[in-house]
Design a protein around this motif. Structure first.
Motif, PDB file in Angstrom:
ATOM      1  N   ASP A  44      -6.684   5.283  -0.597  1.00  0.00           N
ATOM      2  CA  ASP A  44      -5.596   4.385  -0.206  1.00  0.00           C
ATOM      3  C   ASP A  44      -5.175   3.637  -1.462  1.00  0.00           C
ATOM      4  OD1 ASP A  44      -3.814   2.623   0.894  1.00  0.00           O
ATOM      5  OD2 ASP A  44      -5.210   1.695   2.298  1.00  0.00           O
ATOM      6  N   THR A  45      -4.065   4.055  -2.055  1.00  0.00           N
ATOM      7  CA  THR A  45      -3.609   3.469  -3.312  1.00  0.00           C
ATOM      8  C   THR A  45      -2.690   2.286  -3.025  1.00  0.00           C
ATOM      9  OG1 THR A  45      -3.723   5.622  -4.415  1.00  0.00           O
ATOM     10  CG2 THR A  45      -2.459   3.883  -5.514  1.00  0.00           C
ATOM     11  N   LEU A  46      -3.105   1.118  -3.459  1.00  0.00           N
ATOM     12  CA  LEU A  46      -2.348  -0.110  -3.220  1.00  0.00           C
ATOM     13  C   LEU A  46      -1.360  -0.334  -4.352  1.00  0.00           C
ATOM     14  CD1 LEU A  46      -5.358  -2.375  -2.131  1.00  0.00           C
ATOM     15  CD2 LEU A  46      -3.976  -0.820  -0.734  1.00  0.00           C
ATOM     16  N   GLY A  65      -7.548  -5.526  -1.539  1.00  0.00           N
ATOM     17  CA  GLY A  65      -7.930  -4.461  -0.626  1.00  0.00           C
ATOM     18  C   GLY A  65      -8.811  -4.930   0.519  1.00  0.00           C
ATOM     19  N   GLU A 118      -7.187  -4.279   3.927  1.00  0.00           N
ATOM     20  CA  GLU A 118      -7.117  -2.835   4.149  1.00  0.00           C
ATOM     21  C   GLU A 118      -8.501  -2.258   4.471  1.00  0.00           C
ATOM     22  OE1 GLU A 118      -3.549  -4.001   1.753  1.00  0.00           O
ATOM     23  OE2 GLU A 118      -5.684  -4.491   1.702  1.00  0.00           O
ATOM     24  N   SER A 171     -17.827  -3.075  -3.847  1.00  0.00           N
ATOM     25  CA  SER A 171     -17.052  -3.130  -5.076  1.00  0.00           C
ATOM     26  C   SER A 171     -18.079  -3.085  -6.209  1.00  0.00           C
ATOM     27  CB  SER A 171     -16.214  -4.410  -5.143  1.00  0.00           C
ATOM     28  OG  SER A 171     -15.275  -4.334  -6.192  1.00  0.00           O
ATOM     29  N   ILE A 208     -10.327   2.420  -1.844  1.00  0.00           N
ATOM     30  CA  ILE A 208      -9.176   1.551  -1.628  1.00  0.00           C
ATOM     31  C   ILE A 208      -8.956   0.721  -2.882  1.00  0.00           C
ATOM     32  CG2 ILE A 208      -8.203  -0.302  -0.219  1.00  0.00           C
ATOM     33  CD1 ILE A 208     -10.110   0.579   2.033  1.00  0.00           C
ATOM     34  N   GLY A 209      -7.815   0.867  -3.499  1.00  0.00           N
ATOM     35  CA  GLY A 209      -7.541   0.085  -4.702  1.00  0.00           C
ATOM     36  C   GLY A 209      -6.250   0.509  -5.353  1.00  0.00           C
ATOM     37  N   ARG A 245       0.810  -1.184   0.000  1.00  0.00           N
ATOM     38  CA  ARG A 245       0.000   0.000   0.000  1.00  0.00           C
ATOM     39  C   ARG A 245       0.856   1.253   0.000  1.00  0.00           C
ATOM     40  NH1 ARG A 245      -3.146  -0.824   5.386  1.00  0.00           N
ATOM     41  NH2 ARG A 245      -4.430   0.750   4.433  1.00  0.00           N
ATOM     42  N   LEU A 291     -14.200  -0.340  -2.909  1.00  0.00           N
ATOM     43  CA  LEU A 291     -13.055  -1.207  -3.205  1.00  0.00           C
ATOM     44  C   LEU A 291     -12.907  -1.449  -4.694  1.00  0.00           C
ATOM     45  CD1 LEU A 291     -12.941  -4.191  -0.654  1.00  0.00           C
ATOM     46  CD2 LEU A 291     -11.622  -2.092  -0.677  1.00  0.00           C
ATOM     47  N   ASP A 292     -11.699  -1.302  -5.203  1.00  0.00           N
ATOM     48  CA  ASP A 292     -11.292  -1.769  -6.526  1.00  0.00           C
ATOM     49  C   ASP A 292     -11.922  -0.989  -7.668  1.00  0.00           C
ATOM     50  OD1 ASP A 292     -10.684  -3.521  -8.804  1.00  0.00           O
ATOM     51  OD2 ASP A 292     -12.646  -4.392  -8.471  1.00  0.00           O
ATOM     52  N   SER A 332      -0.460   5.048   0.928  1.00  0.00           N
ATOM     53  CA  SER A 332      -1.646   5.850   1.209  1.00  0.00           C
ATOM     54  C   SER A 332      -1.395   7.310   0.906  1.00  0.00           C
ATOM     55  CB  SER A 332      -2.048   5.685   2.672  1.00  0.00           C
ATOM     56  OG  SER A 332      -2.370   4.346   2.932  1.00  0.00           O
TER      57      SER A 332
END
Length: 337
Positions: free
Chosen positions: A315-317, A293, A296, A115, A152-153, A4, A139-140, A6
């Protein structure tokens, strides 16, 4: 290994204020409704003494990646005794997913993880949850606008760009004709992975002579690749936007008498049936790790609901290129997490 990086774009929730009679949490959604800084309904945080119901709205579980995402959420949530997670499978049906999220809201969930199947059709119901003061973790796949608590993704444009650079620098340094298998039209990763790939191959004399939607599914990827190879027998490689479609393309290429046709994917699940093992076995030339994700998301839910803390807007994974040279190492690293 930490997957991750962030970037705090803005706080989605204000911290709890603990008062003598108990815990009261106010929240300011920076972009809720039509006015920035608008005060929203009280948040769901009651500290470690509370119990919380989380709704997880999944686009589908036909893709191994999405089943793994649910599994990651389930496993991470099992370590938080205050959490109960309810899962819903939209089976690639936008209307069904809207209905499932609406049902979650009726059940008065404390937090929504979603998602989205496609961005635009799910935007309104996600905003509805957010405007009610329910923390929303996307997510994603994205929705339109920014009426959510945290996205988050991984960066799909960057993944596509890296894939394009792999074609330009490794697979076809002299240029050539290729085909592209795209995911579900209307889902943000499909567009972003295509846009990034175009950037990666720009100026390298690589021509995409055929591009078809495989909806992220292996059987449809095989069907589309079969049709592409019959119409374009001279293509020199296939860029698939995920590993299951790449596996389907490999079956089609083998049936067409081209078992060595280079094919790349994305997902890199660290499971026996995943893309990393497919690279190791030589069925796929390369893939890119695309974290689910799930872990996370549960971490973020804990911060919001139990710790009464803020989370970043994004939150960039991170991702990683997987080739035959590093596949065993990456597989082992991911399974040690």
């Amino acid at each position: 290994m930490t997957m991750r990086s962030s970037t705090v774009v803005g706080a989605a929730l204000a911290a709890c204020a603990v008062i003598a009679a108990g815990t009261a949490c106010g929240t300011t959604h920076e972009n809720a409704g039509t006015g920035g800084g608008q005060q929203a309904a009280p948040s769901k945080c009651h500290g470690p003494g509370g119990s919380y119901t989380i709704g997880m709205s999944q686009a589908n579980v036909a893709e191994p990646y999405r089943q793994r995402m649910d599994d990651d959420i389930r496993q991470a949530a099992s370590t938080v005794p205050q959490f109960t997670v309810k899962f819903a499978d939209a089976a690639q049906d936008n209307a069904k997913q809207v209905e499932q999220v609406t049902n979650f809201l009726t059940q008065q969930i404390d937090l929504l993880i979603i998602s989205p199947n496609e961005a635009t059709p799910l935007t309104a119901v996600v905003k509805q949850a957010y405007d009610k003061g329910i923390p929303v973790l996307v997510l994603d796949r994205k929705v339109d606008g920014d009426a959510y608590t945290e996205f988050i993704g991984a960066d799909n444009v960057d993944i596509g760009r890296q894939a394009g650079q792999y074609f330009a620098n490794v697979l076809l340094p002299q240029g050539g004709k290729i085909a592209e298998l795209r995911g579900l039209a209307g889902s943000t990763p499909a567009k972003e992975r295509a846009d990034g790939f175009d950037q990666g191959i720009a100026g390298h004399n690589i021509q995409i002579v055929a591009a078809q939607d495989g909806d992220w599914l292996q059987d449809k990827g095989e069907q589309q690749a079969d049709a592409i190879l019959k119409a374009n027998p001279d293509i020199q490689a296939i860029y698939s936007q995920n590993d299951p479609m790449a596996e389907g393309a490999r079956i089609a290429a083998t049936n067409a008498g081209r078992p060595d046709l280079p094919i790349t994917g994305i997902d890199g699940l660290p499971i026996e049936a995943g893309g990393i093992k497919a690279v190791e076995a030589g069925r796929i030339s390369a893939t890119f790790v695309y974290p689910t994700g799930g872990r996370e998301a549960v971490d973020a839910a804990k911060k919001l609901l139990i710790d009464c803390q803020q989370v970043p807007k994004t939150d960039t994974l991170s991702t990683k290129l997987v080739t035959k040279d590093n596949a065993p190492q990456v597989y082992a690293e991911l399974n040690r997490q």
